[in-house]
Design a protein around this motif. Structure first.
Motif, PDB file in Angstrom:
ATOM      1  N   ALA A 133       1.212  -1.345   0.101  1.00  0.00           N
ATOM      2  CA  ALA A 133       0.107   0.240   0.117  1.00  0.00           C
ATOM      3  C   ALA A 133       0.893   1.171   0.447  1.00  0.00           C
ATOM      4  N   ALA A 134       1.580   0.952   0.477  1.00  0.00           N
ATOM      5  CA  ALA A 134       2.772   2.266   0.629  1.00  0.00           C
ATOM      6  C   ALA A 134       2.814   3.376  -0.458  1.00  0.00           C
ATOM      7  N   GLU A 135       3.815   1.936  -2.026  1.00  0.00           N
ATOM      8  CA  GLU A 135       4.019   1.723  -3.068  1.00  0.00           C
ATOM      9  C   GLU A 135       2.999   2.967  -3.683  1.00  0.00           C
ATOM     10  N   MET A 136       1.401   2.511  -3.644  1.00  0.00           N
ATOM     11  CA  MET A 136       0.326   2.819  -4.709  1.00  0.00           C
ATOM     12  C   MET A 136       0.444   4.146  -3.567  1.00  0.00           C
ATOM     13  N   HIS A 137       0.606   4.606  -2.528  1.00  0.00           N
ATOM     14  CA  HIS A 137       0.423   5.260  -2.055  1.00  0.00           C
ATOM     15  C   HIS A 137       0.944   6.948  -2.586  1.00  0.00           C
ATOM     16  N   ALA A 138       2.479   6.321  -2.337  1.00  0.00           N
ATOM     17  CA  ALA A 138       3.777   7.325  -2.899  1.00  0.00           C
ATOM     18  C   ALA A 138       3.508   7.392  -4.451  1.00  0.00           C
ATOM     19  N   GLN A 139       3.217   6.939  -5.491  1.00  0.00           N
ATOM     20  CA  GLN A 139       2.439   7.027  -6.082  1.00  0.00           C
ATOM     21  C   GLN A 139       1.081   7.757  -6.835  1.00  0.00           C
ATOM     22  N   ALA A 140       0.219   7.982  -5.543  1.00  0.00           N
ATOM     23  CA  ALA A 140      -0.583   8.428  -5.637  1.00  0.00           C
ATOM     24  C   ALA A 140      -0.800  10.105  -5.597  1.00  0.00           C
ATOM     25  N   LEU A 141       0.358  10.068  -4.077  1.00  0.00           N
ATOM     26  CA  LEU A 141       1.013  11.728  -4.260  1.00  0.00           C
ATOM     27  C   LEU A 141       1.772  11.937  -5.964  1.00  0.00           C
ATOM     28  N   ARG A 142       2.049  11.318  -6.207  1.00  0.00           N
ATOM     29  CA  ARG A 142       2.905  11.640  -7.163  1.00  0.00           C
ATOM     30  C   ARG A 142       2.491  11.961  -8.238  1.00  0.00           C
ATOM     31  N   GLU A 164       1.144  -0.002 -12.502  1.00  0.00           N
ATOM     32  CA  GLU A 164       2.946  -0.620 -13.154  1.00  0.00           C
ATOM     33  C   GLU A 164       3.943   0.733 -13.135  1.00  0.00           C
ATOM     34  N   ALA A 165       5.040   0.840 -12.122  1.00  0.00           N
ATOM     35  CA  ALA A 165       5.806   1.493 -13.057  1.00  0.00           C
ATOM     36  C   ALA A 165       6.326   1.968 -14.138  1.00  0.00           C
ATOM     37  N   ALA A 166       6.017   1.220 -14.544  1.00  0.00           N
ATOM     38  CA  ALA A 166       6.059   0.942 -15.748  1.00  0.00           C
ATOM     39  C   ALA A 166       5.098   1.552 -16.528  1.00  0.00           C
ATOM     40  N   ASP A 167       4.581   2.047 -16.200  1.00  0.00           N
ATOM     41  CA  ASP A 167       3.286   2.413 -17.318  1.00  0.00           C
ATOM     42  C   ASP A 167       2.908   3.551 -16.323  1.00  0.00           C
ATOM     43  N   GLU A 168       3.873   4.248 -15.735  1.00  0.00           N
ATOM     44  CA  GLU A 168       3.074   5.551 -14.773  1.00  0.00           C
ATOM     45  C   GLU A 168       3.172   6.727 -15.357  1.00  0.00           C
ATOM     46  N   ALA A 169       4.092   6.286 -16.511  1.00  0.00           N
ATOM     47  CA  ALA A 169       4.748   7.887 -17.306  1.00  0.00           C
ATOM     48  C   ALA A 169       4.135   7.595 -18.639  1.00  0.00           C
ATOM     49  N   ALA A 170       3.626   6.383 -18.920  1.00  0.00           N
ATOM     50  CA  ALA A 170       2.663   6.876 -19.762  1.00  0.00           C
ATOM     51  C   ALA A 170       1.154   7.663 -19.868  1.00  0.00           C
ATOM     52  N   PHE A 171       0.672   6.818 -18.009  1.00  0.00           N
ATOM     53  CA  PHE A 171      -0.790   7.463 -17.506  1.00  0.00           C
ATOM     54  C   PHE A 171      -0.085   9.231 -17.453  1.00  0.00           C
ATOM     55  N   ALA A 172       0.732   9.568 -17.519  1.00  0.00           N
ATOM     56  CA  ALA A 172       0.784  10.749 -16.491  1.00  0.00           C
ATOM     57  C   ALA A 172       0.595  12.049 -18.233  1.00  0.00           C
ATOM     58  N   ALA A 173       1.722  11.608 -18.596  1.00  0.00           N
ATOM     59  CA  ALA A 173       1.877  12.271 -20.315  1.00  0.00           C
ATOM     60  C   ALA A 173       0.463  11.972 -20.572  1.00  0.00           C
ATOM     61  N   GLN A 174      -0.733  11.088 -20.661  1.00  0.00           N
ATOM     62  CA  GLN A 174      -1.913  11.233 -21.686  1.00  0.00           C
ATOM     63  C   GLN A 174      -2.792  11.850 -20.829  1.00  0.00           C
ATOM     64  N   CYS A 175      -2.504  12.621 -19.807  1.00  0.00           N
ATOM     65  CA  CYS A 175      -2.959  13.317 -18.728  1.00  0.00           C
ATOM     66  C   CYS A 175      -3.299  14.492 -19.251  1.00  0.00           C
ATOM     67  N   ALA A 176      -2.478  14.969 -19.986  1.00  0.00           N
ATOM     68  CA  ALA A 176      -2.574  16.060 -20.495  1.00  0.00           C
ATOM     69  C   ALA A 176      -3.666  16.056 -21.637  1.00  0.00           C
ATOM     70  N   GLU A 177      -4.277  15.687 -22.313  1.00  0.00           N
ATOM     71  CA  GLU A 177      -5.023  15.251 -23.094  1.00  0.00           C
ATOM     72  C   GLU A 177      -6.216  15.230 -23.318  1.00  0.00           C
ATOM     73  N   LEU A 178      -6.488  15.186 -21.697  1.00  0.00           N
ATOM     74  CA  LEU A 178      -7.935  14.892 -20.938  1.00  0.00           C
ATOM     75  C   LEU A 178      -8.855  16.133 -21.650  1.00  0.00           C
ATOM     76  N   ARG A 179      -9.892  16.056 -22.537  1.00  0.00           N
ATOM     77  CA  ARG A 179     -10.805  17.000 -22.838  1.00  0.00           C
ATOM     78  C   ARG A 179     -12.264  16.687 -22.331  1.00  0.00           C
ATOM     79  N   ILE A 180     -12.585  18.291 -21.052  1.00  0.00           N
ATOM     80  CA  ILE A 180     -13.801  17.799 -20.535  1.00  0.00           C
ATOM     81  C   ILE A 180     -14.256  19.162 -20.134  1.00  0.00           C
TER      82      ILE A 180
END
Ligand SMILES: *Cc1c(COP(=O)(O)O)cnc(C)c1O
Length: 462
Positions: free
Chosen positions: A353-362, A446-462
Motif C-alpha cells: 500500500a505504501a508504494e501505491m500511496h507514493a504513486q498517488a501523491l506523485r 505498475e511503474a512501467a506504465d506510470e509515465a504513459a498515464f501521466a503524459a496522457q492526462c494532458a490530453e484530457l478534454r472535458i
C-alpha cells in the motif's frame, strides 16, 4: 475541387499509398472530397492560400487512421479489480509473451512427437507439469473453465444424475449457470440440501441407480454467512467412493499455491482438493493462476482418458497460443519463493500500500492540473478486489486518486462526463464512480506504465 487522380499523384499522398494501399486511399479521398463538397455547398469559404489537395490528403489520412485503429485496445485498469473479466483478466508475464510470439511466427511441435517423429497429442506438452504442480495423475486443457465443466459433465454424466448442493448452484458472470451447463451436458441435476445448509446425509440419500457423479462447486462470487453448513470435499469424496462413484469439484479460480504465504486470504489449492479425494478438479487458467484463458481438468487417469475421448474435447480444445502461454506460467510455480515478483497477477495482488500511496501523491498534481478548477483530486486509501470470483468478501488495502466536484457540489453528471473523457483518451482509463466521486485505484498501474498515464492526462478534454 481537384480530380481524385490528381490528389492521388500528389507527393503528400504517397506515404498513404505505402501504408494503406491504392484501394483504401482512393475510397478515403473520395469520402473526404464528398464531405468538403457538402461544406462548400453549405456556404463554407476558404481564403486564397487554401489548398484543396492538402486538405483532402489530410482528411483522408485522418479517416484512414480511424478506420485502421484496432477495436481491441490496451486500457488502464484503475477499477481496483485485478482480475477484471471485462478487461481481459490476468496479465501475462514476459516469459509467456515471448513464447506466444515464437509460436505465432514459427512452426511448433503442437501435435508432433519429437522423439518418435509420429503424431503427438497437444495435451502431452503440459500434462506432466500440471500433474507435478497439482499432485494429480492426469490432466487436460480446454478453452475455459466453463468448457471444462461442460466437457466433464458431458463425458461422465450424460443421461444420468449429478448431485449438487443447493448452496452451490452458482451463476458466474456472463451466463455461466450450473443448472444450465448441467442440462446442456445432457445431465440431470439432483439438487440437495437448502440454500444455507447441506449435510452429508443429503448426499447419501440422493444417490441412486442413475447417479453418475457427486459434485461440489466453489461459491466463487458470493458468500453465505450465519447459520450455514456445507460438507467438505473429503467427506463428499469418501462417501462417493464408498458408493462406487466419482466426485468432481469445480474450483473456479483454482490457485496452485497457498496464497496465505503472500499475505493474501486462504483459498483451497488444487493440490489440496486432489489430496482430499476429488477425482476431478476443474479450474480457470486466467484467474488466480495468472495465465491465459483456459480451463484445466485434472484428476484420475481413467476419467481424464474418458474426457479426452469425448467428441466435445475436439470442439473445445485450446490453440497453440494458449499452450505456448500456459507452459511458462506454470513453470514459474516451480519457484514459489520467486513467484511474487515474477507472476504479474500475484505481483499486483501483493503490491505494498505504501508504494501505491507514493504513486498517488506523485500523480495527484498531474491530474489536478489536467482537470482544472472544477474538480478536486485527493490521494486516498481504498479497497481493491481480486475479481473473477476469488474471495468476493475479502478486500485488499489499496491507494488511489479520488476526484470530486470542487466546491462540494454533488457531481453526478460532471463525474459521468469526466469518466467518459477518461474513456476517450488514446489509451482509455477505466475507473469507477462510487459515493459521488470518481475513483482511480492505482493497484494495477505498475511503474512501467506510470509515465504513459501521466503524459496522457494532458490530453484530457472535458
Ligand atoms: C469463473 C468460474 C467458472 C467459469 O470459468 P471461465 O474460465 O470463466 O469459463 C466456472 N465455475 C466457477 C466456480 C468459476 O468461479
Amino acid at each position: 475541387m481537384p480530380a481524385v487522380e490528381r490528389v492521388l499523384s500528389s507527393p503528400a499522398a504517397q506515404p498513404l499509398m505505402g501504408a494503406y494501399g491504392h484501394t483504401q486511399v482512393v475510397d478515403a479521398i473520395r469520402a473526404a472530397a464528398d464531405a468538403l463538397r457538402r461544406e462548400l455547398l453549405a456556404g463554407a469559404v476558404f481564403d486564397a492560400s487554401f489548398s484543396f489537395e492538402t486538405k483532402l490528403v489530410d482528411d483522408a489520412a485522418r479517416l484512414l487512421a480511424v478506420r485502421a485503429r484496432a477495436h481491441l485496445r490496451p486500457v488502464f485498469n484503475l477499477t481496483g479489480t485485478v482480475l477484471h473479466t471485462n478487461l481481459g483478466r490476468a496479465l501475462l508475464p514476459d516469459e509467456a509473451v515471448r513464447a506466444v510470439v515464437e509460436a505465432l511466427t514459427r512452426p511448433v511441435n503442437l501435435e508432433f512427437d519429437l522423439t518418435t517423429g509420429g503424431r503427438g497429442d497437444r495435451d502431452d506438452l503440459i500434462e506432466e507439469l500440471i500433474c507435478e504442480l497439482t499432485g494429480a495423475e492426469a490432466a487436460t486443457v480446454v478453452n475455459n473453465n466453463a468448457a471444462a465443466v461442460l466437457l466433464t459433465l458431458s463425458a461422465l454424466a450424460s443421461k444420468q444424475e449429478v448431485v449438487v448442493s443447493r448452496g452451490e448452484l452458482v451463476e458466474i458472470g456472463g451466463a455461466f449457470r450450473i443448472p444450465d451447463i448441467m442440462s446442456r451436458a445432457g445431465a440431470k441435476l439432483r439438487e440437495i440440501g437448502t440454500t444455507n445448509r447441506t449435510h452429508l446425509k443429503d448426499y447419501d440419500e440422493a444417490i441412486g441407480a442413475r447417479t453418475a457423479l457427486l459434485m461440489k462447486v466453489h461459491c466463487s462470487n458470493y458468500a453465505i454467512e450465519g447459520f450455514t453448513k456445507s460438507v467438505s470435499v473429503d467427506e463428499v469424496a469418501r462417501l462417493a467412493h464408498m458408493r462406487g462413484l466419482p466426485m468432481a469439484v469445480d474450483l473456479g479460480s483454482g490457485t496452485l499455491v497457498d496464497l496465505a504465504q503472500y499475505g493474501l486470504p486462504t483459498e483451497p489449492t488444487v493440490r489440496e482438493t486432489v489430496g482430499a479425494g476429488a477425482d476431478l478438479v476443474t479450474f480457470s487458467g486466467d484467474k488466480l493462476l495468472g495465465g491465459p484463458q483456459a480451463g484445466l481438468v485434472v484428476g484420475r487417469a481413467e476419467l481424464i482418458r474418458k474426457i479426452r475421448k469425448h467428441p466435445l474435447k475436439r470442439a473445445l480444445r485450446v490453440g497453440k497460443l494458449t499452450l505456448a502461454a500456459l507452459e511458462p506460467v506454470l513453470q514459474l510455480y516451480r519457484a514459489p519463493e520467486l513467484l511474487r515478483e515474477r507472476l504479474t497477477t500475484l505481483r499486483l495482488l501483493t503490491r505494498p500500500a505504501a508504494e501505491m500511496h507514493a504513486q498517488a501523491l506523485r500523480l495527484q498534481g498531474v491530474l489536478e492540473r489536467a482537470l482544472g478548477q472544477a474538480y478536486s483530486v485527493t490521494a486516498e486509501p481504498m479497497a481493491s478486489q481480486i475479481g473473477s470470483g476469488a474471495f468476493p468478501v475479502d478486500q485488499l488495502p489499496s491507494f488511489g486518486l479520488v476526484v470530486r466536484n470542487a466546491a462540494g457540489k454533488r457531481g453526478g453528471r460532471a463525474l459521468m462526463k469526466l469518466e467518459a473523457a477518461l474513456r476517450a483518451l488514446p489509451r482509455p482509463v477505466i475507473g469507477r464512480i462510487a459515493d459521488d466521486a470518481l475513483r482511480l485505484d492505482l493497484r494495477c498501474l505498475e511503474a512501467a506504465d506510470e509515465a504513459a498515464f501521466a503524459a496522457q492526462c494532458a490530453e484530457l478534454r472535458i
